[in-house]
Design a protein around this motif. Structure first.
Motif, PDB file in Angstrom:
ATOM      1  N   ARG A  80      28.599 -42.803  20.044  1.00 64.20           N
ATOM      2  CA  ARG A  80      27.712 -43.604  19.205  1.00 64.20           C
ATOM      3  C   ARG A  80      27.379 -42.841  17.926  1.00 64.20           C
ATOM      4  O   ARG A  80      27.489 -41.622  17.866  1.00 64.20           O
ATOM      5  CB  ARG A  80      26.428 -43.982  19.925  1.00 64.20           C
ATOM      6  CG  ARG A  80      25.518 -42.826  20.281  1.00 64.20           C
ATOM      7  CD  ARG A  80      24.232 -43.303  20.940  1.00 64.20           C
ATOM      8  NE  ARG A  80      24.482 -44.019  22.176  1.00 64.20           N
ATOM      9  CZ  ARG A  80      24.094 -45.280  22.401  1.00 64.20           C
ATOM     10  NH1 ARG A  80      23.471 -45.955  21.467  1.00 64.20           N
ATOM     11  NH2 ARG A  80      24.332 -45.867  23.554  1.00 64.20           N
ATOM     12  N   LYS A  81      26.945 -43.598  16.919  1.00 66.46           N
ATOM     13  CA  LYS A  81      26.402 -43.014  15.702  1.00 66.46           C
ATOM     14  C   LYS A  81      24.905 -42.800  15.931  1.00 66.46           C
ATOM     15  O   LYS A  81      24.198 -43.721  16.339  1.00 66.46           O
ATOM     16  CB  LYS A  81      26.600 -43.965  14.513  1.00 66.46           C
ATOM     17  CG  LYS A  81      28.052 -44.137  14.079  1.00 66.46           C
ATOM     18  CD  LYS A  81      28.437 -43.040  13.108  1.00 66.46           C
ATOM     19  CE  LYS A  81      29.784 -43.352  12.463  1.00 66.46           C
ATOM     20  NZ  LYS A  81      30.116 -42.396  11.392  1.00 66.46           N
ATOM     21  N   THR A  82      24.440 -41.599  15.682  1.00 66.23           N
ATOM     22  CA  THR A  82      23.034 -41.299  15.951  1.00 66.23           C
ATOM     23  C   THR A  82      22.626 -40.004  15.271  1.00 66.23           C
ATOM     24  O   THR A  82      23.462 -39.143  15.004  1.00 66.23           O
ATOM     25  CB  THR A  82      22.780 -41.179  17.466  1.00 66.23           C
ATOM     26  OG1 THR A  82      21.400 -40.900  17.688  1.00 66.23           O
ATOM     27  CG2 THR A  82      23.614 -40.065  18.078  1.00 66.23           C
ATOM     28  N   LYS A  83      21.340 -39.869  14.997  1.00 66.00           N
ATOM     29  CA  LYS A  83      20.781 -38.598  14.551  1.00 66.00           C
ATOM     30  C   LYS A  83      20.238 -37.813  15.739  1.00 66.00           C
ATOM     31  O   LYS A  83      20.082 -36.599  15.671  1.00 66.00           O
ATOM     32  CB  LYS A  83      19.634 -38.844  13.557  1.00 66.00           C
ATOM     33  CG  LYS A  83      20.058 -39.356  12.199  1.00 66.00           C
ATOM     34  CD  LYS A  83      18.825 -39.471  11.297  1.00 66.00           C
ATOM     35  CE  LYS A  83      19.178 -39.976   9.917  1.00 66.00           C
ATOM     36  NZ  LYS A  83      17.965 -40.080   9.052  1.00 66.00           N
ATOM     37  N   ARG A  84      19.962 -38.531  16.829  1.00 62.36           N
ATOM     38  CA  ARG A  84      19.305 -37.919  17.991  1.00 62.36           C
ATOM     39  C   ARG A  84      20.268 -37.866  19.169  1.00 62.36           C
ATOM     40  O   ARG A  84      20.116 -38.583  20.155  1.00 62.36           O
ATOM     41  CB  ARG A  84      18.053 -38.723  18.340  1.00 62.36           C
ATOM     42  CG  ARG A  84      17.045 -38.785  17.199  1.00 62.36           C
ATOM     43  CD  ARG A  84      15.843 -39.638  17.550  1.00 62.36           C
ATOM     44  NE  ARG A  84      14.872 -39.681  16.453  1.00 62.36           N
ATOM     45  CZ  ARG A  84      13.738 -40.362  16.487  1.00 62.36           C
ATOM     46  NH1 ARG A  84      13.435 -41.071  17.576  1.00 62.36           N
ATOM     47  NH2 ARG A  84      12.924 -40.359  15.456  1.00 62.36           N
ATOM     48  N   TYR A  85      21.224 -36.974  19.063  1.00 60.93           N
ATOM     49  CA  TYR A  85      22.264 -36.891  20.089  1.00 60.93           C
ATOM     50  C   TYR A  85      21.752 -36.364  21.423  1.00 60.93           C
ATOM     51  O   TYR A  85      22.295 -36.674  22.476  1.00 60.93           O
ATOM     52  CB  TYR A  85      23.417 -36.016  19.596  1.00 60.93           C
ATOM     53  CG  TYR A  85      23.015 -34.594  19.251  1.00 60.93           C
ATOM     54  CD1 TYR A  85      22.957 -33.607  20.239  1.00 60.93           C
ATOM     55  CD2 TYR A  85      22.689 -34.235  17.952  1.00 60.93           C
ATOM     56  CE1 TYR A  85      22.578 -32.313  19.943  1.00 60.93           C
ATOM     57  CE2 TYR A  85      22.312 -32.941  17.645  1.00 60.93           C
ATOM     58  CZ  TYR A  85      22.258 -31.993  18.637  1.00 60.93           C
ATOM     59  OH  TYR A  85      21.880 -30.709  18.340  1.00 60.93           O
ATOM     60  N   ARG A  86      20.685 -35.586  21.417  1.00 61.18           N
ATOM     61  CA  ARG A  86      20.222 -34.931  22.632  1.00 61.18           C
ATOM     62  C   ARG A  86      19.839 -35.922  23.729  1.00 61.18           C
ATOM     63  O   ARG A  86      20.057 -35.664  24.903  1.00 61.18           O
ATOM     64  CB  ARG A  86      19.036 -34.011  22.333  1.00 61.18           C
ATOM     65  CG  ARG A  86      19.364 -32.865  21.411  1.00 61.18           C
ATOM     66  CD  ARG A  86      18.185 -31.926  21.273  1.00 61.18           C
ATOM     67  NE  ARG A  86      18.447 -30.864  20.317  1.00 61.18           N
ATOM     68  CZ  ARG A  86      17.653 -29.825  20.103  1.00 61.18           C
ATOM     69  NH1 ARG A  86      16.520 -29.716  20.801  1.00 61.18           N
ATOM     70  NH2 ARG A  86      17.949 -28.899  19.214  1.00 61.18           N
ATOM     71  N   ARG A  87      19.275 -37.043  23.330  1.00 54.05           N
ATOM     72  CA  ARG A  87      18.817 -38.025  24.331  1.00 54.05           C
ATOM     73  C   ARG A  87      19.967 -38.609  25.135  1.00 54.05           C
ATOM     74  O   ARG A  87      19.758 -39.142  26.216  1.00 54.05           O
ATOM     75  CB  ARG A  87      18.041 -39.146  23.654  1.00 54.05           C
ATOM     76  CG  ARG A  87      18.885 -40.008  22.719  1.00 54.05           C
ATOM     77  CD  ARG A  87      18.137 -41.263  22.288  1.00 54.05           C
ATOM     78  NE  ARG A  87      16.945 -40.954  21.508  1.00 54.05           N
ATOM     79  CZ  ARG A  87      16.145 -41.883  21.018  1.00 54.05           C
ATOM     80  NH1 ARG A  87      16.370 -43.168  21.236  1.00 54.05           N
ATOM     81  NH2 ARG A  87      15.082 -41.529  20.308  1.00 54.05           N
ATOM     82  N   TYR A  88      21.201 -38.490  24.628  1.00 54.34           N
ATOM     83  CA  TYR A  88      22.352 -39.094  25.305  1.00 54.34           C
ATOM     84  C   TYR A  88      23.170 -38.110  26.152  1.00 54.34           C
ATOM     85  O   TYR A  88      24.073 -38.513  26.856  1.00 54.34           O
ATOM     86  CB  TYR A  88      23.270 -39.751  24.279  1.00 54.34           C
ATOM     87  CG  TYR A  88      22.567 -40.793  23.441  1.00 54.34           C
ATOM     88  CD1 TYR A  88      22.205 -42.030  23.971  1.00 54.34           C
ATOM     89  CD2 TYR A  88      22.239 -40.522  22.102  1.00 54.34           C
ATOM     90  CE1 TYR A  88      21.534 -42.969  23.211  1.00 54.34           C
ATOM     91  CE2 TYR A  88      21.567 -41.463  21.335  1.00 54.34           C
ATOM     92  CZ  TYR A  88      21.220 -42.679  21.892  1.00 54.34           C
ATOM     93  OH  TYR A  88      20.548 -43.611  21.138  1.00 54.34           O
ATOM     94  N   VAL A  89      22.830 -36.841  26.073  1.00 54.45           N
ATOM     95  CA  VAL A  89      23.674 -35.845  26.745  1.00 54.45           C
ATOM     96  C   VAL A  89      22.987 -35.149  27.917  1.00 54.45           C
ATOM     97  O   VAL A  89      23.654 -34.483  28.708  1.00 54.45           O
ATOM     98  CB  VAL A  89      24.182 -34.784  25.740  1.00 54.45           C
ATOM     99  CG1 VAL A  89      24.888 -35.464  24.592  1.00 54.45           C
ATOM    100  CG2 VAL A  89      23.055 -33.904  25.222  1.00 54.45           C
ATOM    101  N   ASN A  90      21.677 -35.267  28.028  1.00 54.82           N
ATOM    102  CA  ASN A  90      20.955 -34.575  29.122  1.00 54.82           C
ATOM    103  C   ASN A  90      20.777 -35.512  30.303  1.00 54.82           C
ATOM    104  O   ASN A  90      19.842 -36.263  30.345  1.00 54.82           O
ATOM    105  CB  ASN A  90      19.616 -34.067  28.615  1.00 54.82           C
ATOM    106  CG  ASN A  90      19.796 -32.917  27.644  1.00 54.82           C
ATOM    107  OD1 ASN A  90      20.647 -32.052  27.860  1.00 54.82           O
ATOM    108  ND2 ASN A  90      19.047 -32.886  26.570  1.00 54.82           N
TER     109      ASN A  90
END
Length: 229
Positions: free
Chosen positions: A219-229
């Motif tokens: 996805r395109k995002t500025k907040r990548y952390r929410r999708y990887v943990n």
């Protein structure tokens, strides 16, 4: 005990180095930082390390001419018995990164674990992508260098090659495989390889276009952390 080792050449990454360590939920941990750039100020890093209990974080300097393998061997030689986790100075390690790796090793999966499939975040494109999909929770011959966790006893049998200009991690993994040491790929979670616009600022010089061609968009995002943990 898990000893996190980070060999760094970038002063801009000092906060990231300490934040990645602090974030880990695994309590029985230490860190060794090796400065591999003559311009980095040893005093600055050691001042930061003093915030921790004695010897929990130690900082050393080696000559800038040392290749990565020699820096890694220098650090691991000073690590505690148990497990060693190799952290890159510019990537993101989620809170459960060490927990997942330690449980896999202690559960008998392998002497060396890491991630074959991994998230990559291209900052200039704000693109979170998946590198080498389909390589999770399986035995493999290849793992991403920034995700390696292994028993210190494995390193005693197979130290890192000290004079390779590129491919240090791949060379070491190849040596391990030839020695019969199993390599296990963990889940894609808890880690993101961060890529800046200037590919030349990375140890791995692969161009953005080439790297992205080997990935699948998440996805395109500025907040990548929410999708990887």
């Amino acid at each position: 005990m898990i000893t996190v080792i980070t060999c760094t050449i970038r002063s801009s990454c000092i906060d990231n180095v300490f934040d990645n360590f602090d974030r880990q939920k695994w309590k029985d941990k230490k860190m060794i930082i090796v400065l591999n750039n003559d311009k980095l100020k040893l005093k600055r890093y050691r001042k930061r390390a003093k915030r921790y209990p004695r010897n929990k974080v130690r900082v050393f300097r080696v000559k800038q001419k040392y290749k990565l393998g020699k820096c890694l061997n220098y650090a691991i030689k000073r690590a505690s018995k148990g497990l060693v986790a190799k952290f890159d100075d510019d990537d993101y390690y989620g809170p459960k990164f060490l927990r997942e790796a330690a449980r896999a090793i202690k559960g008998g999966k392998a002497g060396v674990v890491g991630k074959r499939t991994a998230y990559v975040y291209f900052k200039s494109k704000r693109a979170l992508m998946l590198y080498r999909p389909g390589g999770e929770r399986t035995y493999t011959r290849s793992l991403k260098g920034g995700t390696l966790v292994f028993r210190r006893s494995v390193w005693k049998r197979v130290p890192f090659p000290e004079f390779k200009k590129v491919g240090t991690d791949a060379g070491w993994l190849g040596r391990c495989h030839r020695r019969g040491i199993r390599l296990y790929s963990l889940s894609r979670k808890h880690y993101v390889c961060i890529r800046r616009k200037n590919s030349g600022s990375h140890t791995q010089k692969k161009s953005m276009r080439r790297y992205m061609s080997q990935c699948r968009m998440v996805r395109k995002t500025k907040r990548y952390r929410r999708y990887v943990n």
